[in-house]
Scaffold this motif. Structure first.
Motif, PDB file in Angstrom:
ATOM      1  N   PHE A  17      -3.457  -9.943   1.602  1.00 10.50           N
ATOM      2  CA  PHE A  17      -3.558  -9.823   3.002  1.00 10.50           C
ATOM      3  C   PHE A  17      -3.424 -10.888   4.046  1.00 10.50           C
ATOM      4  O   PHE A  17      -3.553 -11.927   3.372  1.00 10.50           O
ATOM      5  CB  PHE A  17      -5.094  -9.233   3.079  1.00 10.50           C
ATOM      6  CG  PHE A  17      -5.224  -7.963   2.420  1.00 10.50           C
ATOM      7  CD1 PHE A  17      -4.250  -6.844   2.124  1.00 10.50           C
ATOM      8  CD2 PHE A  17      -6.623  -7.497   1.888  1.00 10.50           C
ATOM      9  CE1 PHE A  17      -4.509  -5.768   1.513  1.00 10.50           C
ATOM     10  CE2 PHE A  17      -7.049  -6.441   1.336  1.00 10.50           C
ATOM     11  CZ  PHE A  17      -5.864  -5.318   1.077  1.00 10.50           C
ATOM     12  N   HIS A  36      -3.125  -5.054   6.374  1.00 10.28           N
ATOM     13  CA  HIS A  36      -4.527  -5.291   6.796  1.00 10.28           C
ATOM     14  C   HIS A  36      -5.265  -4.394   6.077  1.00 10.28           C
ATOM     15  O   HIS A  36      -4.954  -3.103   6.000  1.00 10.28           O
ATOM     16  CB  HIS A  36      -4.536  -4.828   8.416  1.00 10.28           C
ATOM     17  CG  HIS A  36      -3.455  -5.386   9.267  1.00 10.28           C
ATOM     18  ND1 HIS A  36      -3.567  -6.789   9.548  1.00 10.28           N
ATOM     19  CD2 HIS A  36      -2.064  -5.042   9.603  1.00 10.28           C
ATOM     20  CE1 HIS A  36      -2.395  -7.060  10.650  1.00 10.28           C
ATOM     21  NE2 HIS A  36      -1.396  -6.281  10.333  1.00 10.28           N
ATOM     22  N   GLY A  37      -6.316  -5.112   5.627  1.00 13.98           N
ATOM     23  CA  GLY A  37      -7.212  -4.119   4.579  1.00 13.98           C
ATOM     24  C   GLY A  37      -8.637  -4.405   4.898  1.00 13.98           C
ATOM     25  O   GLY A  37      -9.131  -5.101   5.695  1.00 13.98           O
ATOM     26  N   ASP A  38      -9.603  -3.275   4.292  1.00 19.45           N
ATOM     27  CA  ASP A  38     -10.729  -3.118   4.322  1.00 19.45           C
ATOM     28  C   ASP A  38     -11.439  -2.240   3.320  1.00 19.45           C
ATOM     29  O   ASP A  38     -10.638  -2.001   2.403  1.00 19.45           O
ATOM     30  CB  ASP A  38     -11.378  -2.796   5.792  1.00 19.45           C
ATOM     31  CG  ASP A  38     -10.828  -1.205   6.259  1.00 19.45           C
ATOM     32  OD1 ASP A  38     -10.617  -0.499   5.323  1.00 19.45           O
ATOM     33  OD2 ASP A  38     -10.889  -1.071   7.376  1.00 19.45           O
ATOM     34  N   SER A  39     -12.593  -1.836   3.343  1.00 14.33           N
ATOM     35  CA  SER A  39     -13.202  -1.246   2.022  1.00 14.33           C
ATOM     36  C   SER A  39     -12.548   0.105   2.039  1.00 14.33           C
ATOM     37  O   SER A  39     -12.765   0.569   1.012  1.00 14.33           O
ATOM     38  CB  SER A  39     -14.767  -1.190   2.425  1.00 14.33           C
ATOM     39  OG  SER A  39     -14.884  -0.422   3.716  1.00 14.33           O
ATOM     40  N   ARG A  40     -11.775   0.731   3.005  1.00 14.87           N
ATOM     41  CA  ARG A  40     -11.269   1.722   2.882  1.00 14.87           C
ATOM     42  C   ARG A  40      -9.832   1.877   2.250  1.00 14.87           C
ATOM     43  O   ARG A  40      -9.350   2.898   1.896  1.00 14.87           O
ATOM     44  CB  ARG A  40     -10.913   2.706   4.303  1.00 14.87           C
ATOM     45  CG  ARG A  40     -12.419   2.902   4.836  1.00 14.87           C
ATOM     46  CD  ARG A  40     -12.144   3.041   6.513  1.00 14.87           C
ATOM     47  NE  ARG A  40     -11.750   2.045   7.226  1.00 14.87           N
ATOM     48  CZ  ARG A  40     -11.025   1.948   8.352  1.00 14.87           C
ATOM     49  NH1 ARG A  40     -11.075   3.278   9.260  1.00 14.87           N
ATOM     50  NH2 ARG A  40     -10.492   1.034   8.973  1.00 14.87           N
ATOM     51  N   TRP A  60      -5.712  -0.169   2.894  1.00 18.72           N
ATOM     52  CA  TRP A  60      -5.039  -0.992   3.646  1.00 18.72           C
ATOM     53  C   TRP A  60      -3.922  -0.313   4.428  1.00 18.72           C
ATOM     54  O   TRP A  60      -3.820   0.962   4.067  1.00 18.72           O
ATOM     55  CB  TRP A  60      -4.427  -2.488   2.938  1.00 18.72           C
ATOM     56  CG  TRP A  60      -3.576  -1.765   1.670  1.00 18.72           C
ATOM     57  CD1 TRP A  60      -4.077  -1.812   0.361  1.00 18.72           C
ATOM     58  CD2 TRP A  60      -1.999  -1.276   1.527  1.00 18.72           C
ATOM     59  NE1 TRP A  60      -2.907  -1.214  -0.419  1.00 18.72           N
ATOM     60  CE2 TRP A  60      -1.839  -1.108   0.438  1.00 18.72           C
ATOM     61  CE3 TRP A  60      -1.126  -1.138   2.606  1.00 18.72           C
ATOM     62  CZ2 TRP A  60      -0.566  -0.547  -0.002  1.00 18.72           C
ATOM     63  CZ3 TRP A  60      -0.156  -0.755   2.163  1.00 18.72           C
ATOM     64  CH2 TRP A  60       0.500  -0.473   1.077  1.00 18.72           C
TER      65      TRP A  60
END
Length: 470
Positions: free
Chosen positions: A5, A27-31, A33
């Motif tokens: 990332f 772009h990543g998060d807990s959900r 990317w």
């Protein structure tokens, strides 16, 4: 191996010309990317400089097992490859004709990387994770008439270091039977089509470009540019360049009813058809313009970006053709004046009159420079080789502008005859007794030439001497 990332969009060159490896921002998060997989504006901008290759199809290859291996396939189109999920080991081999034939590049790709694969470069991969989705955009549709090139995955010459030995992985029987490098037929360059191949410029283009399987010289008998079936006359995706040396140039006959129709058909209708084909297929269109697109009233030389102001029918059709070609994304407009080449022309006529003892009357109030067809052909080659910026280029001989009267006297002198035999006359007086329509001529045909760029020019007087003595 997790997806990387936070990368900045960037491009990395490879040993294979045109093969570009890209780092993509993910772009990543807990959900999960998100990424912009293909973003035309950003990726064609300076610093990345991918070609705006015009994809027409988006394909996805899903591979459920580690070690699935595919390739090595080279197609006659460009390909933009990325990974949606999973990870691959990719190998690319240059299978195009040229010095880099057989060059190899390998890299691992995950969703944060992508690669642009130009036409003729062999593409292959091996999956390194289960459930890998391999995606690719291409700028042409598969066709049974297209040329394809393949290389065996196990070729000893290119010696790809596959992470998983090929005898332990899943490979199709077809891929296993592809030829070794020594038996590969290289992918030829995209075709070059030269129209008007029997004209003065067409013959100069034959001498400049030579005879090669990928260069096609066409006359009207071979290819009617005004045909409503022109779109289907060729597999146009196989062409990289069209050099349109065909034109209607009978400036006085163009003032008649029949000539006006023929001039508009050749110089506008046909050009519009070529422009449409070039735009639709990503082809570079080379178009030959004329000093007749100007009215000749300017005090000084005409620059390449001068506003058009044609006088007669011929000039109007050439100006219309210029305006059409300027809309093609990849175009070169070469503006010339007083063209001299292999065939009937003013210089040959004056030399013949001198030899036969005929003393001509020649207009002395039109000023310009001769343009020799080998210079036009060499400039076209130079523009294409250098991938010069698209646009308008003036191409004429350099040196002090002359009148037709001056040039006629030069021809007499060079061929060993008395130049005093040539009489000067105004344009109005010369045509005063004509019983047929006469086209208005620009009195000033001087074009401003930037001889520091890719335009190939030479001193007009030196060129004239060489032409007459050759």
């Amino acid at each position: 191996m997790a997806t990387a990332f936070g990368k900045t969009l960037s491009a990395r060159e490879t040993p294979i010309p045109g093969l570009v490896l890209l780092d993509l921002p993910v772009h990543g998060d807990s959900r999960g990317w998100f990424k912009e997989n293909w973003q035309r504006e950003k990726m064609s901008a300076p610093g990345i400089d991918l070609p705006d290759f015009g994809p027409v199809q988006n394909n996805i290859s899903f591979n459920d097992a580690v070690g699935t291996t595919r390739g090595i396939h080279a197609e006659p189109w460009d390909k933009y490859v990325s990974v949606a999920t999973g990870r691959i080991f990719g190998a690319w081999v240059d299978l195009r004709e040229g010095e880099t034939f057989g060059a190899v590049f390998t890299a691992e790709l995950d969703p944060s990387t992508a690669i642009f694969v130009p036409r003729g470069v062999g593409n292959s991969y091996q999956t390194l994770e289960p459930d890998t989705a391999y995606t690719y955009l291409v700028n042409d549709h598969w066709s049974p008439d297209a040329t394809y090139t393949f290389l065996n995955l196990a070729d000893e010459t290119v010696a790809i270091g596959w992470p998983i030995p090929l005898d332990e992985v899943e490979i199709s029987a077809k891929d296993q039977n592809h030829p070794r490098l020594a038996d590969v037929v290289p992918m030829p360059p995209k075709k070059v089509l030269v129209t008007g191949a029997n004209g003065q410029l067409g013959r100069a283009l034959r001498a400049e470009f030579g005879d090669h399987p990928w260069i096609e010289y066409a006359t009207r008998a071979d290819l009617d540019l005004t045909s409503p079936d022109l779109d289907a006359a060729r597999r146009w995706r196989d062409y990289g360049t069209i050099i349109n040396a065909a034109a209607y140039t009978k400036v006085d006959v163009a003032e008649t009813a029949e000539g006006r129709t023929e001039a508009w058909a050749a110089n506008v209708t046909a050009v519009a058809a070529l422009a449409r084909i070039a735009t639709a297929n990503g082809i570079t269109l080379v178009h030959i313009s004329s000093d007749y697109v100007f009215d000749g009233t300017k005090d000084g030389a005409y620059s390449a970006d001068e506003s058009l102001s044609p006088l007669g029918v011929y000039g109007q059709t050439k100006a219309a053709g210029d305006a059409i070609v300027a809309t093609v994304p990849r175009h070169y407009i070469l503006r010339t004046s007083w063209v001299i080449g292999d065939g009937a022309n003013f210089v040959r006529t004056m030399a013949s009159l001198a030899e036969r003892g005929i003393d001509p009357r020649v207009v002395n109030d039109q000023v310009g420079r001769l343009t020799f067809t080998p210079d036009i052909a060499a400039t076209i080659q130079s523009l294409l080789d250098a991938a010069a910026p698209y646009g308008v280029y003036n191409v004429t001989g350099i040196g002090t502008p002359r009148t037709w009267y001056d040039i006629a006297r030069d021809v007499f002198a060079i061929t060993g005859h008395d130049p005093e035999r040539v009489a000067g006359v105004s344009t109005d007086d010369y045509f005063a007794t004509s019983t047929t329509p006469v086209a208005p001529r620009p009195r000033n045909s001087v074009l401003l030439v930037d001889d520091a760029g890719p335009v190939v020019t030479g001193d007009m007087e030196e060129r004239l001497n060489a032409y007459l003595q050759g």
